[in-house]
Design a protein around this motif. Structure first.
Motif, PDB file in Angstrom:
ATOM      1  N   LYS A 164       0.835  -1.211   0.000  1.00 39.68           N
ATOM      2  CA  LYS A 164       0.000   0.000   0.000  1.00 39.68           C
ATOM      3  C   LYS A 164       0.870   1.261   0.000  1.00 39.68           C
ATOM      4  CE  LYS A 164      -3.941  -2.246   0.330  1.00 39.68           C
ATOM      5  NZ  LYS A 164      -4.976  -2.182  -0.745  1.00 39.68           N
ATOM      6  N   PRO A 165       1.670   1.471  -1.035  1.00 40.40           N
ATOM      7  CA  PRO A 165       2.609   2.596  -1.032  1.00 40.40           C
ATOM      8  C   PRO A 165       1.949   3.970  -1.110  1.00 40.40           C
ATOM      9  CG  PRO A 165       2.597   1.548  -3.185  1.00 40.40           C
ATOM     10  CD  PRO A 165       1.776   0.676  -2.274  1.00 40.40           C
ATOM     11  N   ALA A 166       0.691   4.024  -1.541  1.00 37.00           N
ATOM     12  CA  ALA A 166       0.001   5.314  -1.658  1.00 37.00           C
ATOM     13  C   ALA A 166      -0.416   5.866  -0.303  1.00 37.00           C
ATOM     14  CB  ALA A 166      -1.217   5.171  -2.567  1.00 37.00           C
ATOM     15  N   LEU A 167      -0.399   5.036   0.730  1.00 42.50           N
ATOM     16  CA  LEU A 167      -0.810   5.455   2.065  1.00 42.50           C
ATOM     17  C   LEU A 167       0.402   5.579   2.977  1.00 42.50           C
ATOM     18  CD1 LEU A 167      -3.855   3.030   2.571  1.00 42.50           C
ATOM     19  CD2 LEU A 167      -3.904   5.361   1.658  1.00 42.50           C
ATOM     20  N   ASN A 168       0.479   6.674   3.759  1.00 45.01           N
ATOM     21  CA  ASN A 168       1.526   6.742   4.768  1.00 45.01           C
ATOM     22  C   ASN A 168       1.102   5.892   5.971  1.00 45.01           C
ATOM     23  OD1 ASN A 168      -0.210   8.293   6.440  1.00 45.01           O
ATOM     24  ND2 ASN A 168       0.532  10.214   5.539  1.00 45.01           N
ATOM     25  N   ASP A 169       1.960   5.783   6.972  1.00 45.41           N
ATOM     26  CA  ASP A 169       1.674   4.892   8.105  1.00 45.41           C
ATOM     27  C   ASP A 169       0.380   5.259   8.813  1.00 45.41           C
ATOM     28  OD1 ASP A 169       3.860   3.356   7.615  1.00 45.41           O
ATOM     29  OD2 ASP A 169       5.114   4.216   9.194  1.00 45.41           O
ATOM     30  N   GLU A 170       0.163   6.545   9.012  1.00 38.64           N
ATOM     31  CA  GLU A 170      -1.056   6.988   9.704  1.00 38.64           C
ATOM     32  C   GLU A 170      -2.296   6.659   8.875  1.00 38.64           C
ATOM     33  OE1 GLU A 170      -3.117  11.106  11.432  1.00 38.64           O
ATOM     34  OE2 GLU A 170      -1.058  11.157  10.654  1.00 38.64           O
ATOM     35  N   GLN A 171      -2.226   6.906   7.576  1.00 38.61           N
ATOM     36  CA  GLN A 171      -3.370   6.615   6.706  1.00 38.61           C
ATOM     37  C   GLN A 171      -3.633   5.118   6.628  1.00 38.61           C
ATOM     38  OE1 GLN A 171      -1.712   8.543   3.254  1.00 38.61           O
ATOM     39  NE2 GLN A 171      -3.052  10.345   3.464  1.00 38.61           N
ATOM     40  N   LEU A 172      -2.567   4.333   6.570  1.00 39.09           N
ATOM     41  CA  LEU A 172      -2.728   2.879   6.513  1.00 39.09           C
ATOM     42  C   LEU A 172      -3.356   2.359   7.802  1.00 39.09           C
ATOM     43  CD1 LEU A 172      -2.358   0.194   5.070  1.00 39.09           C
ATOM     44  CD2 LEU A 172       0.012   0.152   5.868  1.00 39.09           C
ATOM     45  N   ASP A 173      -2.930   2.895   8.926  1.00 42.37           N
ATOM     46  CA  ASP A 173      -3.499   2.477  10.211  1.00 42.37           C
ATOM     47  C   ASP A 173      -4.986   2.831  10.283  1.00 42.37           C
ATOM     48  OD1 ASP A 173      -3.078   1.230  12.761  1.00 42.37           O
ATOM     49  OD2 ASP A 173      -3.271   3.210  13.684  1.00 42.37           O
TER      50      ASP A 173
ATOM     51  N   ARG B 175       0.598  -3.850   9.997  1.00 37.64           N
ATOM     52  CA  ARG B 175       0.967  -2.711   9.156  1.00 37.64           C
ATOM     53  C   ARG B 175       2.392  -2.874   8.612  1.00 37.64           C
ATOM     54  NH1 ARG B 175       0.124   1.060  12.713  1.00 37.64           N
ATOM     55  NH2 ARG B 175       2.304   1.517  13.189  1.00 37.64           N
ATOM     56  N   GLU B 176       3.282  -3.381   9.449  1.00 42.86           N
ATOM     57  CA  GLU B 176       4.672  -3.581   9.035  1.00 42.86           C
ATOM     58  C   GLU B 176       4.778  -4.620   7.921  1.00 42.86           C
ATOM     59  OE1 GLU B 176       8.600  -3.227   8.515  1.00 42.86           O
ATOM     60  OE2 GLU B 176       7.285  -1.885   9.653  1.00 42.86           O
ATOM     61  N   ILE B 177       3.961  -5.664   8.000  1.00 33.62           N
ATOM     62  CA  ILE B 177       3.979  -6.693   6.948  1.00 33.62           C
ATOM     63  C   ILE B 177       3.483  -6.117   5.629  1.00 33.62           C
ATOM     64  CG2 ILE B 177       2.959  -8.889   6.202  1.00 33.62           C
ATOM     65  CD1 ILE B 177       2.962  -9.587   9.261  1.00 33.62           C
ATOM     66  N   LEU B 178       2.453  -5.277   5.691  1.00 31.71           N
ATOM     67  CA  LEU B 178       1.932  -4.650   4.474  1.00 31.71           C
ATOM     68  C   LEU B 178       2.927  -3.646   3.900  1.00 31.71           C
ATOM     69  CD1 LEU B 178      -1.803  -4.047   5.485  1.00 31.71           C
ATOM     70  CD2 LEU B 178      -0.790  -6.007   4.324  1.00 31.71           C
TER      71      LEU B 178
END
Length: 415
Positions: free
Chosen positions: A269-278, A333-336
């Protein structure tokens, strides 16, 4: 002495060399071992033929991963825009697609072969099909004596060898040119497949066979050293990884992977930063708060990827999502962000797009493509130790080196 120029090999480089030489007024004979011309060219770009790339010249050089400086004279003498102009003058309209890749409008590689064939006919090139040259010898008078597999002999003032590498041997690329060059004393840099799919060691990768991931980010490490980092599309197979992104990577990391295993990390999911992914994960969990973990990732991930991600996360697949902790969510999240795989080697020549290695460029004059060891002997195309990433760049090397060899060989013959 014969004023004939012979080109061995009816692929991209050989045909372009023949056209360039004949247009100088030279008597040109082209020998092709197959029953038709351009057999490998026919299957390039999945049958569409990625003719060249329409990027600027400096960008083009940056995409050549091996011996780019050696090709300066060849490419500046016949660049990508001149290649495009050549085919359009043969009434083969072209188009530019994503990544500045150039294709025939028809999407048929046969049109490119037709354009080259027409150009050879217009220049009065004599083409001899189903004729495999077995030996090439330099005679005392400076001419060359060639013999085919039937024992028939031919004489020439100069010879251009453009027989291709070792990839797709079913098309006739079986290393004939390397053997000819070796007999003349040339150094052959060890060949290996490049722009090719790669093996992985993890047992879970075969479970993902057939899964294509688009717009992902792949990073490849040798220990802590980052070797490759790019976006694109990739494919999981029964043996490892493939697809455009992985083929490009194979060229960049080639020499390292020949020595040792490397670590691949895929950001799903490279389009999302960590906060957005969470937030995205939390949103999906909230919508499925009474469901088990294994049933709550359908909107986030492709179905084939879900069981593998769950296994790597260490979270029980039966666990209710409303019971998943912040720490467990961080692990997911780290695996993604960095889905892991270990690259262990390359697939074979029969699957590779190009051959890495070949005739040492130290023994070829970059201004003429003439052998530094044997006067009147020229080389062009894939059998030279120079290659690039995907995107039309390797065909550009073939066109440019073939054109330069043809021009220079013809001038030498006509002197």
């Amino acid at each position: 002495m014969s004023k004939r120029l012979i080109v061995i090999g009816g692929g991209a480089a050989g045909m372009m060399a023949a056209v360039a030489a004949a247009n100088q007024g030279c008597s040109v004979f082209l020998f092709e071992r197959n029953e038709k011309l351009g057999k490998k060219l026919f299957i390039t770009g999945k049958g569409r033929c990625n003719v060249t790339n329409a990027c600027d010249t400096q960008e083009l050089f940056s995409q050549i991963t091996r011996n780019a400086k050696f090709l300066y004279s060849a490419i500046y003498g016949f660049d990508n825009f001149q290649v495009m102009d050549f085919f359009e003058k043969q009434h083969i309209p072209l188009k530019i697609e994503r990544g500045m890749r150039v294709f025939p409008v028809s999407d048929h590689s046969s049109d490119i072969i037709r354009g080259l064939t027409q150009a050879m006919q217009q220049a009065n090139v004599t083409v001899k099909l189903s004729t495999r040259i077995k030996t090439v010898k330099k005679e005392a008078d400076g001419s060359f004596l060639l013999e085919d597999t039937t024992g028939k002999q031919y004489r020439a003032a100069s010879v251009i060898i453009a027989t291709g590498g070792l990839t797709y041997p079913s098309t006739g690329s079986t290393g004939d040119g390397y053997q000819m060059a070796k007999l003349f004393g040339h150094t052959i840099v060890k060949q290996s497949p490049s722009l090719v799919a790669m093996h992985t060691t993890e047992s879970y990768i075969p479970n993902l066979q057939g899964l294509s991931l688009k717009n992902v980010r792949a990073s490849i490490y040798d220990g802590k050293k980052l070797l490759f980092d790019d976006f694109g599309e990739m494919l999981f197979t029964h043996f490892g990884v493939s697809g455009p992104l992985m083929l490009r990577a194979s060229s960049i990391i080639h020499d390292r992977l020949l020595e040792r295993s490397l670590q691949l990390r895929i950001d799903v999911k490279p389009a999302l930063n960590d906060e957005q992914l969470d937030k995205r994960i939390l949103h999906d969990f909230e919508e499925n708060h009474n469901k088990q973990f294994k049933n709550a990732l359908n909107r986030l991930l492709p179905s084939k990827l879900i069981p593998v991600v769950i296994s790597l996360s260490g979270i029980s697949p039966e666990k209710k999502v409303n019971e998943i902790t912040k720490e467990q969510r961080a692990c997911l999240r780290e695996i993604l962000r960095a889905f892991p795989a270990t690259l262990s080697g390359f697939r074979g020549f029969e699957e590779a797009i190009i051959t890495r290695g070949g005739i040492s460029v130290k023994e070829i004059n970059p201004s003429t493509m003439e052998s530094k060891l044997i006067r009147g002997l020229y080389f062009a195309g894939e059998l030279i130790d120079a290659d690039a990433v995907t995107g039309g760049f390797n065909l550009q090397i073939a066109w440019s080196s073939g054109y330069l060899a043809g021009i220079c060989a013809a001038k030498a013959v006509l002197e």
